[in-house]
Write a protein that holds these residues in place. Structure first.
Motif, PDB file in Angstrom:
ATOM      1  N   UNK A   1      25.209  29.046 -18.018  1.00  0.00           N
ATOM      2  CA  UNK A   1      24.314  29.707 -18.961  1.00  0.00           C
ATOM      3  C   UNK A   1      25.005  30.837 -19.709  1.00  0.00           C
ATOM      4  N   UNK A   2      24.546  31.089 -20.935  1.00  0.00           N
ATOM      5  CA  UNK A   2      25.104  32.160 -21.760  1.00  0.00           C
ATOM      6  C   UNK A   2      24.601  33.513 -21.274  1.00  0.00           C
ATOM      7  N   UNK A   3      25.393  34.569 -21.536  1.00  0.00           N
ATOM      8  CA  UNK A   3      25.028  35.920 -21.099  1.00  0.00           C
ATOM      9  C   UNK A   3      23.674  36.334 -21.670  1.00  0.00           C
ATOM     10  N   UNK A   4      23.418  36.004 -22.942  1.00  0.00           N
ATOM     11  CA  UNK A   4      22.149  36.404 -23.572  1.00  0.00           C
ATOM     12  C   UNK A   4      20.975  35.710 -22.877  1.00  0.00           C
ATOM     13  N   UNK A   5      21.190  34.457 -22.502  1.00  0.00           N
ATOM     14  CA  UNK A   5      20.160  33.699 -21.767  1.00  0.00           C
ATOM     15  C   UNK A   5      19.856  34.377 -20.432  1.00  0.00           C
ATOM     16  N   UNK A   6      20.895  34.768 -19.741  1.00  0.00           N
ATOM     17  CA  UNK A   6      20.737  35.399 -18.422  1.00  0.00           C
ATOM     18  C   UNK A   6      19.966  36.715 -18.562  1.00  0.00           C
ATOM     19  N   UNK A   7      20.357  37.537 -19.568  1.00  0.00           N
ATOM     20  CA  UNK A   7      19.651  38.811 -19.769  1.00  0.00           C
ATOM     21  C   UNK A   7      18.185  38.568 -20.106  1.00  0.00           C
TER      22      UNK A   7
END
Lengths: 221, 221
Positions: free
Chosen positions: B51-57
């Motif tokens: 998963x992308x960092x923005x998705x995780x945040x």
């Protein structure tokens, strides 16, 4: 908006979650077809799946202009398109590694057969199992026979149903035999080479989804 | 941006895919902790998940302000928070219905135990199995004993590992016994009452994901 030129889909990175939803849509279309429907709207698909109509339209738009505005999707055509995208329009030949309780259950799992996955050979290190044949006629081979049988049977996918300590060596063996897609049931992280895709089935993740919803209901009730 | 007031999360409909990702994050945090890390950034989590960092945040923001800008997340605290959200911070007691090959495999599945799911009782219609005990000490009961054992053992979740024709009646039996969360392995659609959540494990969906990627690689290669 994703591009609508179908020939370009090789160049795009379709998200894993989208691919998983395509499988759900393909199942729904089969059900609708058996009920006698010929066309379906994204709104109707949304009513019978956990996904919103806009999500469904966005997912399908990855693969071109599949529907007609105001008329919806032709069910038979969309079903054939999705099965083609998923590569299940022809039989996929599968090898099973590990014929314990789980492996034996998977040999009889009808959910694979209805989606065109056929287990054509099984493998085990236990020589008492080697030479046996499953109720469906699948023969159990020794691990040493893996490269020859995989080549002869044109196997594309391997299922690993082995204990955790045996999982990495089983993966290495199927990769050496030329297999590029692996479904792993051992609850452990495996290290495949970059050209091989490993999906690890983590049954506890589904349980945690249930646990989360039980907690929500308890709070609300 | 989702709201950041944690007390409001009961009122929101967190998507199923987000809940599934929380399980993946919780596993990663356990691994990072065992490696000796104390804090982690969303970028580092992105490096070790699909998963992308923005998705995780975005996923974590559903549950409040869990990290500190520029410093990342405290691993121990985030792990405890996620386990609490998922309801796996305490043991969840589980009943298994169907002690065939699959059921026997699930009785020994270590992936449940490490996530605090404990199978405390098993049930089968085959009277030759009733009264037996698994290697881990789980006793097999008759289906008639289900209501009493579920109450006595405070069972919250049932696993159905029965053949397709037996699945709906097994579901009805566990629902009558008061169970609200069901993990179903039979490849068929079940009809639960609205207050009961059924997750059907469809192993062919994972296979279709592999099939899709095999098709892509063949086109590209």
């Amino acid at each position: 908006m994703p591009p609508v030129d179908k020939t370009r889909d090789r160049d795009k990175r379709v998200p894993d979650v989208t691919v998983a939803r395509l499988s759900v849509y393909a199942r729904l279309l089969a059900t609708l077809q058996s009920e006698g429907w010929e066309t379906v709207s994204s709104a109707m698909m949304a009513d019978r799946t956990p996904y919103a109509a806009a999500q469904i339209r966005r997912d399908l738009a990855w693969f071109g202009q599949l529907g007609t505005r105001g008329k919806g999707y032709d069910i038979r055509g969309l079903r054939e398109t999705l099965d083609g995208i998923l590569g299940v329009d022809a039989v996929r030949r599968v090898a099973l590694v590990g014929v314990g309780n789980l492996g034996s259950a998977l040999l009889g799992y009808t959910g694979f057969r209805t989606r065109n996955f056929r287990i054509v050979a099984a493998f085990d290190t236990d020589m008492r199992k080697v030479g046996r044949t499953s109720p469906d006629g699948v023969r159990v081979h020794s691990m040493g026979e893996l490269p020859a049988v995989v080549a002869e049977e044109r196997v594309e996918i391997a299922i690993l149903a082995v204990p955790v300590p045996a999982a990495q060596s089983a993966l290495d063996a199927v990769v050496d035999a030329g297999i590029r897609g692996v479904l792993n049931f051992a609850p452990t992280h495996l290290q495949p080479p970059p050209e091989v895709r490993v999906s690890t089935v983590d049954l506890a993740i589904e349980m945690e989804g249930l646990s989360y919803y039980l907690g929500r209901n308890a709070q609300q009730g």
